[in-house]
Design an enzyme around this catalytic site. Structure first.
Site: not given
Ligand code: CKX
Length: 602
Positions: A166, A415, A471, A509
């Site tokens: 993202d 990831e 999450y 995270e």
């Molecule tokens: N994890 C569902 C990688 C980060 C993103 C984070 C998000 C994700 C979540 C994966 O680089 O920013 O979407 O907030």
């Protein structure tokens, strides 16, 4: 000289000059620059600050979103006093690929937008004159490159990146460019690894030099500039009595000076600050100097307004002050190695770093930010080429960062899709190939995302400790259903607890997008209240499991992302806004972290 990554410095043997400032810049929309002789002159350049990402300076969308080839140029005066030395240009980060030309001569190419490279320009340089330095660059994303993504061509013929992640694809010369000069016979690299004894430490060092002539001596000085140990030879031991150990949030540094001499003449000298400390994983504990440490900190980004992903000493200083204010002791360089100054800050401030390579987007489902692609990433025919680039970048990251006491661990992926068996051969190869790269043998790990759980991941055998990105409460089981999110999280953690795996787990995270200033009673998603409730939920869970040895919420600060229906001008999971002011949740978490010692749970 080209594989050398030592941080540049000026002393009586070496020369270093930053070439930051305004450079010429031009988009090469038709990729005709090379054919049209742009290496000799850019036809219609504009001025562009360096270091900076070019994107956010523009007011028109075609330029901001520009994808393809683009060029930088600068005239650089090389003083005659440098004659007889090797002359180089060191690029801190050219995102994502670059070819360097000096006075029309092609010097070298480099791929990978988050690590430095050195171009040996000795044969092309004119002394006591201005030299034309030109870079042909490209910022496309591909599945066989890091970070992974696609580059699409729109119906109007314009290119557009489709990242499998993202964060915004900020591009350009994102870190400083240095003009450097070293003696021909010079220090190429060094390593320093400590072992601890009873009120005594030994720093085992190796020095590599570009030539075998000359002798090497090494001196270690304390903060009062007193010599505490000396040794001779390209490998040796420095024995330090009553050492002041580098510790978490209690950093002590020594200055290591390497001298190369021949016939009593000093040929080269290189100095660096090192810390004396050990890192171990013992059962489910992370240990520094044999003492357990609980990680409190953040996933971060190099991201700020105007200059995008450019390294900015001012932003970095503010970020460290914020992290200290929060009571943090660590961070992850999500999702790429950061500017070297960041590690130097961390060395001085006693922060631990999980150093991550830009192996992000290795998951087709992550393309859901732009619509989703349903296939196992490691089934793709691009993985052979990708593996080579990936290993190359892990090698360079470890090569560059190995001597920083702050570096706790190497994160080899963010990831990746490990819920398909086809990931296993790739992981086997990568973990085998990187095993011996770090002389300090730091732990290696990677983050497991939501789909890669205790039940579904085929790659649980690889990491020395686990990083979990989870999450519940945001991407699933959100809002009023958060209690089910908590229950689900506990179900998974109960499985880790009941298994025979005895390794630390760090939550790397978790978080909720939050619009600063949005207050709701009772809470709703996006409100400041909901962000606090989500953090409280996770903290309850962390406190119930002894093997959870760290918490790093996503993210220190809001950051820019691709545009899409899941984002309102960026990812808003920051505890701080993009201009580094606290959200309500920062006060809540600060309170918790100031109450938790670095050795929490022991
Ligand atoms: N994890 C569902 C990688 C980060 C993103 C984070 C998000 C994700 C979540 C994966 O680089 O920013 O979407 O907030």
């Amino acid at each position: 000289m080209e594989q050398e990554l030592l941080y540049p410095l000026t002393n009586k043997c070496r020369f270093d000059q930053k070439l930051d400032g305004l450079w010429d810049f031009e988009f090469d929309r038709e990729s005709q620059g090379l054919a049209d002789n742009w290496t000799a002159k850019l036809p219609d350049p504009i001025k562009m600050p360096v270091p900076a990402s070019f994107n956010d300076f523009f007011t028109d969308k075609d330029s901001r979103e520009y994808t393809g080839d683009f060029w930088y140029a600068k005239r650089v005066f090389v003083p005659g006093s440098l004659r007889g030395k090797l002359i180089g240009l060191r690029f801190g980060a050219a995102t994502h690929r670059a070819t360097v030309y000096v006075n029309g001569q092609e010097i070298r190419s480099h791929e990978g937008g988050f690590l430095p490279f050195l171009a040996d320009i000795t044969s092309a340089v004119k002394f006591d004159e201005e030299n034309l330095v030109v870079l042909e660059m490209n910022n496309e994303l591909h599945r066989d490159a890091l970070p992974a993504g696609d580059t699409a061509v729109l119906k109007n013929g314009k290119k557009m990146v489709k990242p499998f992640f993202d964060f915004y694809n900020y591009s350009g010369l994102n870190r400083s460019v240095h003009l450097v000069a070293t003696p021909e016979n010079h220090v190429v690299d060094y390593t320093a690894v400590s072992t601890l004894g009873d009120d005594l430490a030994t720093v085992h060092y190796t020095v590599t030099t570009s030539q075998s002539v000359g002798s090497v001596s090494v001196t270690l000085r304390d903060k009062d500039d007193q010599i505490v140990a000396t040794s001779n030879g390209r490998t040796g031991d420095l024995v330090v009595q009553h050492p002041q150990l580098w510790n978490v949030r209690d950093a002590h540094l020594y200055t290591l000076t390497i001298q190369v001499t021949a016939n009593d003449n000093l040929i080269d000298e290189y100095s660096d600050e090192i810390g004396i400390r050990t890192i171990t994983i013992a059962g489910h504990q992370i240990e520094v100097n044999g003492q357990p440490v609980y990680l409190k900190g953040f996933g971060r980004h190099e991201d700020s307004i105007y200059a995008g992903r450019a390294f900015d000493l001012n932003v970095e200083k503010r970020d460290f002050e914020l992290m200290k204010w929060m009571g943090a002791n660590s961070f992850r360089t999500s999702h790429y190695p950061y500017d070297e100054e960041v590690y130097r800050f961390a060395d001085r401030e006693g922060f631990l770093i999980i150093d991550e390579v830009p192996a992000v987007g290795f998951k087709m489902a992550a393309a859901s930010f732009l619509g989703g692609l349903d296939q196992s990433f490691f089934d793709g025919d691009w993985t052979e080429e990708l593996y080579k680039k990936h290993l190359d970048q892990v090698t360079d990251m470890i090569h560059r960062d190995k001597n920083h006491p702050s570096v706790l661990a190497w994160s080899l992926f963010n990831e990746p899709d490990t819920s398909s068996k086809s990931a296993v051969p790739y992981f086997e190869k990568m973990f085998a190939a990187t095993k011996a790269l770090d002389p300090d043998q730091r732990p290696r790990t990677f983050t497991l995302n939501e789909d890669d759980t205790f039940d579904t991941s085929y790659c649980k055998q690889f990491p020395d400790f686990y990083l979990l990105n989870r999450y519940p409460g945001w991407y699933h089981k959100w809002g009023y259903e958060i209690s089910d999110g908590e229950a689900g999280l506990r179900e998974e953690l109960d499985k880790w607890a009941a298994s025979d795996i005895d390794k630390p787990v760090v939550f790397s995270e978790y978080g909720a997008d939050t619009q600063p200033g949005l207050h709701k009673l009772p809470s709703v998603m996006w409100s400041e209240e909901y962000q606090i409730e989500l953090l409280q939920m996770f903290n309850r869970v962390f406190d119930s499991y002894d093997f959870i040895r760290g918490e790093q919420p996503w993210n220190l600060a809001d950051f820019q992302t691709v545009e899409g229906n899941m984002r309102v001008n960026g990812n808003k999971k920051g505890l701080f806004t993009r201009d580094r002011q606290p959200k309500e949740a920062a006060f809540y978490l600060r309170h918790r972290w100031l109450d938790i010692d670095n050795n929490f749970k022991n």
